[in-house]
Design a protein around this motif. Structure first.
Motif, mmCIF file in Angstrom:
data_model
loop_
_atom_site.group_PDB
_atom_site.id
_atom_site.type_symbol
_atom_site.label_atom_id
_atom_site.label_comp_id
_atom_site.label_asym_id
_atom_site.label_seq_id
_atom_site.Cartn_x
_atom_site.Cartn_y
_atom_site.Cartn_z
ATOM 1 N N GLY A 296 68.889 37.631 41.092
ATOM 2 C CA GLY A 296 67.894 37.714 42.590
ATOM 3 C C GLY A 296 66.332 37.727 41.918
ATOM 4 N N PRO A 297 65.824 37.277 42.952
ATOM 5 C CA PRO A 297 64.281 37.289 42.884
ATOM 6 C C PRO A 297 63.828 38.862 42.637
ATOM 7 C CG PRO A 297 64.727 36.962 45.029
ATOM 8 C CD PRO A 297 66.190 36.873 44.513
ATOM 9 N N ARG A 298 62.868 38.963 41.594
ATOM 10 C CA ARG A 298 62.367 40.451 41.464
ATOM 11 C C ARG A 298 60.738 40.150 42.026
ATOM 12 N NH1 ARG A 298 62.970 41.466 35.297
ATOM 13 N NH2 ARG A 298 63.310 38.988 35.315
ATOM 14 N N THR A 299 60.791 40.296 43.327
ATOM 15 C CA THR A 299 59.501 40.241 44.167
ATOM 16 C C THR A 299 59.173 41.643 44.565
ATOM 17 O OG1 THR A 299 59.859 37.947 44.611
ATOM 18 C CG2 THR A 299 58.078 39.090 45.986
ATOM 19 N N VAL A 300 58.024 42.045 44.344
ATOM 20 C CA VAL A 300 57.394 43.225 44.735
ATOM 21 C C VAL A 300 56.173 43.190 45.407
ATOM 22 C CG1 VAL A 300 56.811 45.744 44.026
ATOM 23 C CG2 VAL A 300 58.650 44.559 42.984
ATOM 24 N N VAL A 301 56.045 43.708 46.744
ATOM 25 C CA VAL A 301 54.972 43.838 47.224
ATOM 26 C C VAL A 301 54.277 45.005 47.608
ATOM 27 C CG1 VAL A 301 53.814 43.159 49.968
ATOM 28 C CG2 VAL A 301 55.689 41.923 48.913
ATOM 29 N N LEU A 302 52.985 45.148 46.960
ATOM 30 C CA LEU A 302 52.238 46.540 47.213
ATOM 31 C C LEU A 302 51.251 46.223 48.205
ATOM 32 C CD1 LEU A 302 51.880 49.250 45.598
ATOM 33 C CD2 LEU A 302 50.257 48.069 44.065
ATOM 34 N N THR A 303 51.455 47.194 49.314
ATOM 35 C CA THR A 303 50.474 46.924 50.445
ATOM 36 C C THR A 303 49.974 48.319 50.736
ATOM 37 O OG1 THR A 303 50.444 45.929 52.758
ATOM 38 C CG2 THR A 303 52.357 47.332 52.137
ATOM 39 N N GLY A 304 48.949 48.187 51.571
ATOM 40 C CA GLY A 304 48.130 49.265 52.018
ATOM 41 C C GLY A 304 46.793 48.849 52.488
ATOM 42 N N ALA A 305 45.852 50.200 53.020
ATOM 43 C CA ALA A 305 44.586 49.492 53.572
ATOM 44 C C ALA A 305 43.713 49.376 52.286
ATOM 45 C CB ALA A 305 44.178 50.678 54.198
ATOM 46 N N SER A 395 51.691 43.841 55.260
ATOM 47 C CA SER A 395 53.072 44.040 54.761
ATOM 48 C C SER A 395 53.965 43.161 54.174
ATOM 49 C CB SER A 395 53.823 45.077 55.794
ATOM 50 O OG SER A 395 53.278 46.103 56.186
ATOM 51 N N LEU A 396 53.760 42.015 54.579
ATOM 52 C CA LEU A 396 54.447 40.773 54.357
ATOM 53 C C LEU A 396 56.014 41.032 54.411
ATOM 54 C CD1 LEU A 396 52.724 39.693 51.192
ATOM 55 C CD2 LEU A 396 52.023 39.052 53.716
ATOM 56 N N ARG A 406 60.995 43.650 47.581
ATOM 57 C CA ARG A 406 60.813 44.880 48.095
ATOM 58 C C ARG A 406 59.556 45.167 48.398
ATOM 59 N NH1 ARG A 406 64.736 46.362 43.564
ATOM 60 N NH2 ARG A 406 66.323 47.534 44.289
ATOM 61 N N VAL A 407 59.149 46.227 49.310
ATOM 62 C CA VAL A 407 57.966 46.448 49.810
ATOM 63 C C VAL A 407 57.465 47.900 49.307
ATOM 64 C CG1 VAL A 407 56.216 46.600 51.767
ATOM 65 C CG2 VAL A 407 57.734 44.897 51.438
ATOM 66 N N HIS A 408 56.490 48.285 49.071
ATOM 67 C CA HIS A 408 55.743 49.650 48.773
ATOM 68 C C HIS A 408 54.422 49.500 49.353
ATOM 69 C CE1 HIS A 408 55.508 53.677 46.986
ATOM 70 N NE2 HIS A 408 54.391 53.170 46.226
ATOM 71 N N ARG A 409 54.476 50.715 50.435
ATOM 72 C CA ARG A 409 53.159 50.888 50.921
ATOM 73 C C ARG A 409 52.550 52.017 50.082
ATOM 74 N NH1 ARG A 409 51.778 50.098 56.870
ATOM 75 N NH2 ARG A 409 49.663 50.921 56.830
ATOM 76 N N LEU A 410 51.296 51.818 49.538
ATOM 77 C CA LEU A 410 50.482 52.759 48.910
ATOM 78 C C LEU A 410 49.522 53.707 49.835
ATOM 79 C CD1 LEU A 410 50.268 53.403 46.094
ATOM 80 C CD2 LEU A 410 47.944 51.990 45.845
ATOM 81 N N ASP A 411 49.719 54.852 49.725
ATOM 82 C CA ASP A 411 49.074 55.971 50.674
ATOM 83 C C ASP A 411 47.898 56.450 49.741
ATOM 84 O OD1 ASP A 411 50.998 55.858 52.628
ATOM 85 O OD2 ASP A 411 52.339 57.278 51.375
ATOM 86 N N PRO A 412 46.978 57.101 50.615
ATOM 87 C CA PRO A 412 45.922 57.764 49.853
ATOM 88 C C PRO A 412 46.392 58.919 48.998
ATOM 89 C CG PRO A 412 45.106 57.422 52.269
ATOM 90 C CD PRO A 412 46.734 57.080 52.043
#
Length: 582
Positions: A296-305, A395-396, A406-412
């Motif tokens: 399967g696809p190895r797609t990672v979204v890194l999101t955040g402000a 966030s996509l 997968r999606v990973h949201r980056l925090d301060p």
């Protein structure tokens, strides 16, 4: 008759030029020409001409300046109503034939559509030839020099970078050396010029001089900012030391790279390895996902402000993972230098070059600063052999739901991580001497990595300044002072402002309303519906969109807003939108 603004402000008939004398009408003309064919508000014009010391009858004085300017136009044979009075302000009508700034931009756009390198180089060289020295040299306006000169200089820098790349790609490294020596010395903090100079020296057989230049750049960055050279420069040094043959130079707009090596995306600040304090668990999570060998696809979204450190972390992770992919690492910057989206045709052409260079072997693709899902649907690899790491303010989640990944949201940072981060940048002795001030500085920066790095850089070049004094200075005008004067990209106001400007007007208005309310956190959907004066379903949709854009945290009925975002929405962005509305 026409106008020249890329240097001194002149009136010209195409053969001769009349240099305008420094005066208030000259400032007025410059302010209008910098926004040609657009309405420039009376407030903006008053600020450009008089700054904060405006006369009592400011609007009448402005009308007098307009009248004097129209008389000057008549004297020089400029007929018609060149300056239009419109509701709320004034507008000057110009085109590429009558204003050098518009001609410059037309040539840049033409160059971007060229498929032949010689034709692209010709257009860019013609565009740069329109620049005639120091910008606004005869325009006595501190406001325009502060707000407009950096923006225009950035356009010149990007065009100059591309010309150097093209000449090296065409085998003219020796020819480009004199210009690179001059520009690298004129812009010592602009790492890309140093990178190009070192590459040109190496390509012309001057390996020793290339290494000496690298060490000079490294020492400058250490002395001025306390930072190491960026990854692209470090890779170039390693390639020179090994005697590697470099790949064809910069034909795709990237930097100097050895075969199979990817350059840091344009516009990304240099990141030292020590800057990953507090991100150990994030690095482990992302590398684990990208190394997952299940089908399967190895797609990672890194999101955040914005300012949260997405690009820096993604580049760090990509470098860690490079050796695990036979096809190497490739990066696609999803925006042009002016912040606009790159077209599907541009991305497809660049992706084709990347695939050819990788010879069809599985690789790691970094898509940096994606605007929305539509921009990359045609770019994502169809097979499961490749891995894709995406950074985006959005966030996509819809893309991931449809494509997989997968999606990973980056925090301060946490409070402790922010203090440790400042300790790494400023040195443990300096931070240990003022522990309370360090915590206060971190709090004012909202624990955002970019804000912390900006303020740390200011303190690094002022080693005798007390951190407590810096804290007090920052409190007086927080967002205006979270910026580096020699790099307009390093500005929280600019980065946050462009982020919120991209939102739909109803979303930015809702954000300011929420920021100004005295709601306890977490804020409930019911309470926020009252704040927004909307039915609960409509308010819920707006809140989810704000959360998806990174402006709110949470969802499903309860929300929080980060303190730095809240403060900017009120003190930075909110005041600006109120002024514009007035």
């Amino acid at each position: 008759m026409g106008f020249q603004i890329l240097g001194t402000l002149n009136l010209t008939d195409g053969r001769d030029a009349a240099v305008l004398q420094p005066s208030k009408p000259t400032i007025l003309l410059a302010a209008l020409l910098l926004r040609p064919n657009a309405v420039v508000s009376v407030t903006s014009l008053l600020g450009a001409i008089w700054g904060e010391q405006q006369p009592t009858a400011a609007k009448a004085a402005l009308q007098t300046c307009v009248l004097r300017l129209r008389r000057l136009f008549t004297k020089h044979g400029i007929s018609g109503n060149a300056i239009e009075s419109v509701p709320g302000g004034y507008r000057i009508i110009a085109d590429a034939e009558t204003l050098d700034l518009l001609r410059f931009r037309r040539l840049i756009r033409s160059a971007e559509t060229e498929t032949d390198l010689e034709s692209e180089l010709h257009s860019l060289t013609e565009a740069l030839g329109l620049w005639r020295g120091a910008l606004l040299a005869n325009v006595p306006s501190d406001v325009l020099r502060r707000d407009e000169v950096p923006r225009l200089t950035e356009e010149w820098l990007r065009a100059s970078e591309r010309v150097h790349d093209l000449k090296m790609a065409l085998g003219r490294s020796r020819e480009v050396l004199p210009d690179l020596w001059r520009t690298a010395r004129s812009y010592p903090g602009h790492e890309r010029f140093a990178e190009q100079l070192i590459e040109a020296l190496y390509r012309t057989g001057r390996q020793t001089e290339a290494l000496v230049e690298y060490r000079n750049v490294k020492q400058h960055l250490l002395d001025e900012l306390g930072l190491d050279p960026g990854p692209a420069l470090q890779r170039l040094e390693a390639a020179i030391l090994r005697g590697d043959e470099l790949a064809p130079a910069g034909a795709d707009g990237g930097g100097p790279i050895a075969t199979g090596r990817a350059a840091r995306p344009e516009g990304t600040p240099p990141i030292a390895a020590s800057d990953f304090t507090g991100r150990v668990s994030d690095v482990a999570l992302l590398t684990g996902w990208l190394h997952d060998e299940r089908p399967g696809p190895r797609t990672v979204v890194l999101t955040g402000a914005p300012g949260i450190g997405k690009t820096a972390l993604a580049l760090h992770v990509a470098e860690q993972m490079r050796a695990r992919f036979d096809g190497g690492l490739a990066t696609l910057r999803m925006r042009r230098p002016d912040g606009t989206a790159r077209t599907a045709a541009e991305l497809t052409a660049e992706l084709l070059r990347i695939r050819v260079a990788g010879a069809g072997r599985p690789g790691l693709l970094l898509l940096d600063d994606v605007l929305d899902a539509d921009q990359i649907r045609g770019v994502l690899p169809a097979d499961g052999g490749h891995a894709v790491l995406i950074t985006s303010r959005m966030s996509l989640t819809g893309l991931v739901a449809r494509h997989g990944g997968r999606v990973h949201r980056l925090d301060p940072f946490t409070d402790g991580e922010a203090v440790e981060f400042l300790s790494v940048l400023l040195g443990p002795e300096r931070t240990a001497a003022e522990p309370v001030a360090v915590r206060q500085l971190a709090a004012l920066c909202g624990n955002f990595p970019l804000a912390l790095r900006i303020m740390a850089a200011r303190l690094q070049v002022r080693p005798r300044t007390r951190i407590a004094d810096c804290v007090q200075w920052l409190r007086d005008d927080r967002f205006a002072r979270m910026a580096l004067t020699d790099d307009p990209r390093m500005s929280i106001t600019r980065i946050f402002g462009s982020w919120l400007d991209e939102l739909d007007a109803r979303l930015s208005d809702a954000l300011v309303r929420i920021a100004r309310c005295s709601c306890r956190e977490p804020m409930t959907l019911t309470h926020l519906a009252e704040v927004l004066d909307r039915p609960v379903p409509a308010a819920g949709q707006i809140l989810e969109l704000l959360a998806d854009a990174g402006a709110l945290e949470g969802g499903s009925g309860t929300y929080t807003m980060h303190e730095l975002v809240r403060a900017f929405a009120v003190d930075g962005y909110g005041e600006r939108t109120t002024a514009l509305a007035a």
